[in-house]
Design a protein around this motif. Structure first.
Motif, PDB file in Angstrom:
ATOM      1  N   TRP A  96       0.828  -1.204   0.000  1.00 20.33           N
ATOM      2  CA  TRP A  96       0.000   0.000   0.000  1.00 20.33           C
ATOM      3  C   TRP A  96       0.864   1.257   0.000  1.00 20.33           C
ATOM      4  O   TRP A  96       0.524   2.265  -0.632  1.00 20.33           O
ATOM      5  N   GLN A  97       2.001   1.233   0.699  1.00 23.00           N
ATOM      6  CA  GLN A  97       2.886   2.395   0.723  1.00 23.00           C
ATOM      7  C   GLN A  97       3.679   2.521  -0.572  1.00 23.00           C
ATOM      8  O   GLN A  97       3.970   3.634  -1.043  1.00 23.00           O
ATOM      9  N   ARG A  98       4.073   1.388  -1.144  1.00 21.14           N
ATOM     10  CA  ARG A  98       4.923   1.400  -2.329  1.00 21.14           C
ATOM     11  C   ARG A  98       4.157   1.788  -3.593  1.00 21.14           C
ATOM     12  O   ARG A  98       4.750   2.282  -4.555  1.00 21.14           O
ATOM     13  N   ASN A  99       2.846   1.570  -3.599  1.00 21.35           N
ATOM     14  CA  ASN A  99       2.069   1.765  -4.820  1.00 21.35           C
ATOM     15  C   ASN A  99       1.008   2.857  -4.729  1.00 21.35           C
ATOM     16  O   ASN A  99       0.365   3.173  -5.732  1.00 21.35           O
ATOM     17  N   THR A 100       0.804   3.414  -3.546  1.00 25.50           N
ATOM     18  CA  THR A 100      -0.113   4.537  -3.388  1.00 25.50           C
ATOM     19  C   THR A 100       0.542   5.579  -2.482  1.00 25.50           C
ATOM     20  O   THR A 100       1.590   5.318  -1.879  1.00 25.50           O
ATOM     21  N   ALA A 101      -0.120   6.717  -2.354  1.00 27.25           N
ATOM     22  CA  ALA A 101       0.343   7.766  -1.442  1.00 27.25           C
ATOM     23  C   ALA A 101      -0.483   7.738  -0.167  1.00 27.25           C
ATOM     24  O   ALA A 101      -0.896   8.777   0.340  1.00 27.25           O
ATOM     25  N   ILE A 102      -0.711   6.548   0.387  1.00 31.67           N
ATOM     26  CA  ILE A 102      -1.606   6.388   1.529  1.00 31.67           C
ATOM     27  C   ILE A 102      -1.186   7.259   2.709  1.00 31.67           C
ATOM     28  O   ILE A 102      -2.045   7.833   3.404  1.00 31.67           O
ATOM     29  N   GLU A 103       0.098   7.404   2.951  1.00 27.31           N
ATOM     30  CA  GLU A 103       0.531   8.217   4.092  1.00 27.31           C
ATOM     31  C   GLU A 103       0.102   9.676   3.915  1.00 27.31           C
ATOM     32  O   GLU A 103      -0.364  10.321   4.867  1.00 27.31           O
ATOM     33  N   ARG A 104       0.215  10.180   2.699  1.00 24.22           N
ATOM     34  CA  ARG A 104      -0.204  11.549   2.437  1.00 24.22           C
ATOM     35  C   ARG A 104      -1.728  11.675   2.516  1.00 24.22           C
ATOM     36  O   ARG A 104      -2.251  12.675   3.028  1.00 24.22           O
ATOM     37  N   GLU A 109      -5.651  -3.191 -11.006  1.00 26.08           N
ATOM     38  CA  GLU A 109      -4.479  -2.347 -11.212  1.00 26.08           C
ATOM     39  C   GLU A 109      -4.327  -1.318 -10.106  1.00 26.08           C
ATOM     40  O   GLU A 109      -5.305  -0.802  -9.553  1.00 26.08           O
ATOM     41  N   TRP A 110      -3.068  -0.990  -9.803  1.00 23.32           N
ATOM     42  CA  TRP A 110      -2.768  -0.069  -8.713  1.00 23.32           C
ATOM     43  C   TRP A 110      -3.207   1.354  -9.002  1.00 23.32           C
ATOM     44  O   TRP A 110      -3.561   2.095  -8.076  1.00 23.32           O
ATOM     45  N   ASN A 111      -3.182   1.784 -10.252  1.00 29.84           N
ATOM     46  CA  ASN A 111      -3.652   3.140 -10.548  1.00 29.84           C
ATOM     47  C   ASN A 111      -5.100   3.311 -10.107  1.00 29.84           C
ATOM     48  O   ASN A 111      -5.477   4.363  -9.566  1.00 29.84           O
ATOM     49  N   TYR A 112      -5.900   2.286 -10.330  1.00 35.91           N
ATOM     50  CA  TYR A 112      -7.309   2.331  -9.914  1.00 35.91           C
ATOM     51  C   TYR A 112      -7.428   2.310  -8.391  1.00 35.91           C
ATOM     52  O   TYR A 112      -8.201   3.077  -7.807  1.00 35.91           O
ATOM     53  N   TRP A 113      -6.659   1.452  -7.727  1.00 38.20           N
ATOM     54  CA  TRP A 113      -6.752   1.354  -6.261  1.00 38.20           C
ATOM     55  C   TRP A 113      -6.221   2.620  -5.586  1.00 38.20           C
ATOM     56  O   TRP A 113      -6.724   3.006  -4.527  1.00 38.20           O
ATOM     57  N   ASP A 114      -5.232   3.267  -6.188  1.00 38.56           N
ATOM     58  CA  ASP A 114      -4.740   4.525  -5.641  1.00 38.56           C
ATOM     59  C   ASP A 114      -5.845   5.582  -5.667  1.00 38.56           C
ATOM     60  O   ASP A 114      -5.990   6.374  -4.726  1.00 38.56           O
ATOM     61  N   GLU A 115      -6.636   5.604  -6.721  1.00 36.91           N
ATOM     62  CA  GLU A 115      -7.775   6.525  -6.791  1.00 36.91           C
ATOM     63  C   GLU A 115      -8.873   6.113  -5.818  1.00 36.91           C
ATOM     64  O   GLU A 115      -9.459   6.952  -5.120  1.00 36.91           O
ATOM     65  N   THR A 116      -9.137   4.819  -5.754  1.00 37.93           N
ATOM     66  CA  THR A 116     -10.281   4.348  -4.981  1.00 37.93           C
ATOM     67  C   THR A 116     -10.054   4.475  -3.482  1.00 37.93           C
ATOM     68  O   THR A 116     -10.994   4.771  -2.732  1.00 37.93           O
ATOM     69  N   ILE A 117      -8.825   4.283  -3.001  1.00 42.94           N
ATOM     70  CA  ILE A 117      -8.599   4.405  -1.558  1.00 42.94           C
ATOM     71  C   ILE A 117      -8.865   5.836  -1.112  1.00 42.94           C
ATOM     72  O   ILE A 117      -9.324   6.072   0.025  1.00 42.94           O
ATOM     73  N   GLN A 118      -8.649   6.819  -1.973  1.00 43.40           N
ATOM     74  CA  GLN A 118      -8.985   8.196  -1.624  1.00 43.40           C
ATOM     75  C   GLN A 118     -10.490   8.363  -1.464  1.00 43.40           C
ATOM     76  O   GLN A 118     -10.966   9.054  -0.545  1.00 43.40           O
ATOM     77  N   GLN A 119     -11.265   7.715  -2.335  1.00 45.74           N
ATOM     78  CA  GLN A 119     -12.720   7.763  -2.226  1.00 45.74           C
ATOM     79  C   GLN A 119     -13.191   7.060  -0.956  1.00 45.74           C
ATOM     80  O   GLN A 119     -14.117   7.521  -0.279  1.00 45.74           O
ATOM     81  N   ALA A 127     -12.163  -1.293   8.330  1.00 48.99           N
ATOM     82  CA  ALA A 127     -11.288  -2.186   7.565  1.00 48.99           C
ATOM     83  C   ALA A 127     -11.515  -1.943   6.083  1.00 48.99           C
ATOM     84  O   ALA A 127     -12.637  -1.654   5.647  1.00 48.99           O
ATOM     85  N   ALA A 128     -10.437  -2.053   5.305  1.00 48.36           N
ATOM     86  CA  ALA A 128     -10.519  -1.917   3.856  1.00 48.36           C
ATOM     87  C   ALA A 128      -9.415  -2.752   3.242  1.00 48.36           C
ATOM     88  O   ALA A 128      -8.397  -3.035   3.889  1.00 48.36           O
ATOM     89  N   GLY A 129      -9.610  -3.151   1.995  1.00 48.84           N
ATOM     90  CA  GLY A 129      -8.573  -3.924   1.335  1.00 48.84           C
ATOM     91  C   GLY A 129      -8.854  -4.090  -0.137  1.00 48.84           C
ATOM     92  O   GLY A 129      -9.954  -3.800  -0.627  1.00 48.84           O
ATOM     93  N   LEU A 130      -7.845  -4.585  -0.858  1.00 49.61           N
ATOM     94  CA  LEU A 130      -7.983  -4.817  -2.292  1.00 49.61           C
ATOM     95  C   LEU A 130      -7.858  -6.311  -2.599  1.00 49.61           C
ATOM     96  O   LEU A 130      -7.115  -7.037  -1.943  1.00 49.61           O
ATOM     97  N   SER A 131      -8.636  -6.760  -3.571  1.00 50.67           N
ATOM     98  CA  SER A 131      -8.590  -8.136  -4.053  1.00 50.67           C
ATOM     99  C   SER A 131      -8.794  -9.116  -2.892  1.00 50.67           C
ATOM    100  O   SER A 131      -9.838  -9.090  -2.246  1.00 50.67           O
ATOM    101  N   MET A 132      -7.806  -9.954  -2.575  1.00 52.14           N
ATOM    102  CA  MET A 132      -7.925 -10.831  -1.418  1.00 52.14           C
ATOM    103  C   MET A 132      -8.170 -10.033  -0.147  1.00 52.14           C
ATOM    104  O   MET A 132      -8.900 -10.469   0.753  1.00 52.14           O
ATOM    105  N   GLY A 133      -7.582  -8.838  -0.061  1.00 53.62           N
ATOM    106  CA  GLY A 133      -7.803  -7.971   1.094  1.00 53.62           C
ATOM    107  C   GLY A 133      -9.204  -7.399   1.141  1.00 53.62           C
ATOM    108  O   GLY A 133      -9.709  -7.076   2.229  1.00 53.62           O
ATOM    109  N   GLY A 134      -9.862  -7.255  -0.016  1.00 51.66           N
ATOM    110  CA  GLY A 134     -11.263  -6.848  -0.019  1.00 51.66           C
ATOM    111  C   GLY A 134     -12.144  -7.916   0.594  1.00 51.66           C
ATOM    112  O   GLY A 134     -13.071  -7.611   1.364  1.00 51.66           O
TER     113      GLY A 134
END
Length: 261
Positions: free
Chosen positions: A54-62, A241-251, A117-124
């Protein structure tokens, strides 16, 4: 914010484990900004990922910098966040031991209204499983491109992209017959809760139309729309894809009912 890499011993798994945790930082010039105990988000990785993705592929900390939110990202390997038939008790670890350790290590709230709680794919699947199996502990749960039903993996559907995932699904759940009507069968557990009038968390479900989990998500939504507090979004021409999850975690972060936001 502080990003903390935590190595600890899990008694449930009987092995050394890892998690990364984002923690609000109180500044002297803004002493009233963030006050513990903090709300907490368990942010879960996908099947081929670990606690760092999550840190390597999104800006979750920001994205969480102004929310006063603790974000816990644990490593669970290819476990489907479940107590495995042939393996370790990862759901017990996730739902029982990990929250206890997080509360011990950090200033987090243990109130339902502060726990998400939130997650992607298996994490969803894992995030929805926490909210569905333990609805008294989570105020809101979110799934992004979630593998919400494991039947296709247990039958070895050839269109699925990852043969290791098929093997691990069988290693975890056993047969389709063992999976159905068990605590791993999320739709079954939800139907039971609805029949019994159980209080359920808010749920957020997102998937791209080109995702291999799209039909699974459409079926889940069709079964439960208008029966749950369920927000559903789909993204045309988006895949796994991570581009989509990076957008979606913000939502998702905008949607979460975080106090003081």
């Amino acid at each position: 914010m502080a990003l903390i890499h935590v190595e600890f011993y899990s008694e449930v798994l009987a092995l050394s484990s890892s998690m990364d945790v984002i923690v609000p930082q109180q500044l002297q010039k803004q002493p009233e900004r963030f006050k513990p105990p903090y709300p907490v988000l368990y942010l879960l990785h996908g099947g081929s990922d670990n606690h760092t993705n999550w840190q390597r592929n999104t800006a979750i900390e920001r994205y969480v910098a102004n929310l006063g939110l603790v974000v816990v990202m644990p490593a669970v390997q290819y476990s489907f966040y479940s107590d495995q038939k042939y393996g370790l008790n990862y759901f017990t670890f996730l739902s029982e031991e990990l929250p206890r350790l997080v509360k011990q290590f950090f200033h987090v709230s243990d109130r339902r209204e502060d726990t998400f709680a939130a997650g992607l794919s298996m994490g969803g699947y894992g995030a929805f499983k926490l909210g569905i199996v333990c609805p008294d502990r989570y105020a809101a749960v979110a799934s992004m491109s979630g593998s919400l039903d494991q039947r296709s993996r247990l039958t070895g559907e050839p269109s699925l992209p990852n043969s290791v995932m098929l093997q691990m699904a069988k290693h975890t759940f056993g047969s389709v017959e063992e999976y159905e009507h068990s605590a791993n069968d999320l739709a079954y557990v939800l139907e039971t809760h609805l029949a019994n009038g159980k209080q359920l968390p808010k749920m957020y479900q997102a998937c791209g139309t080109l995702d291999h989990n799209y039909e699974i998500n459409k079926r889940f939504y069709s079964q439960f729309q208008n029966r749950l507090d369920l927000t559903y979004t789909e993204a045309p021409n988006r895949g796994h894809e991570w581009n989509y999850w990076d957008e979606t975690i913000q939502q998702v972060l905008e949607w979460l009912p975080i106090r003081g936001k």
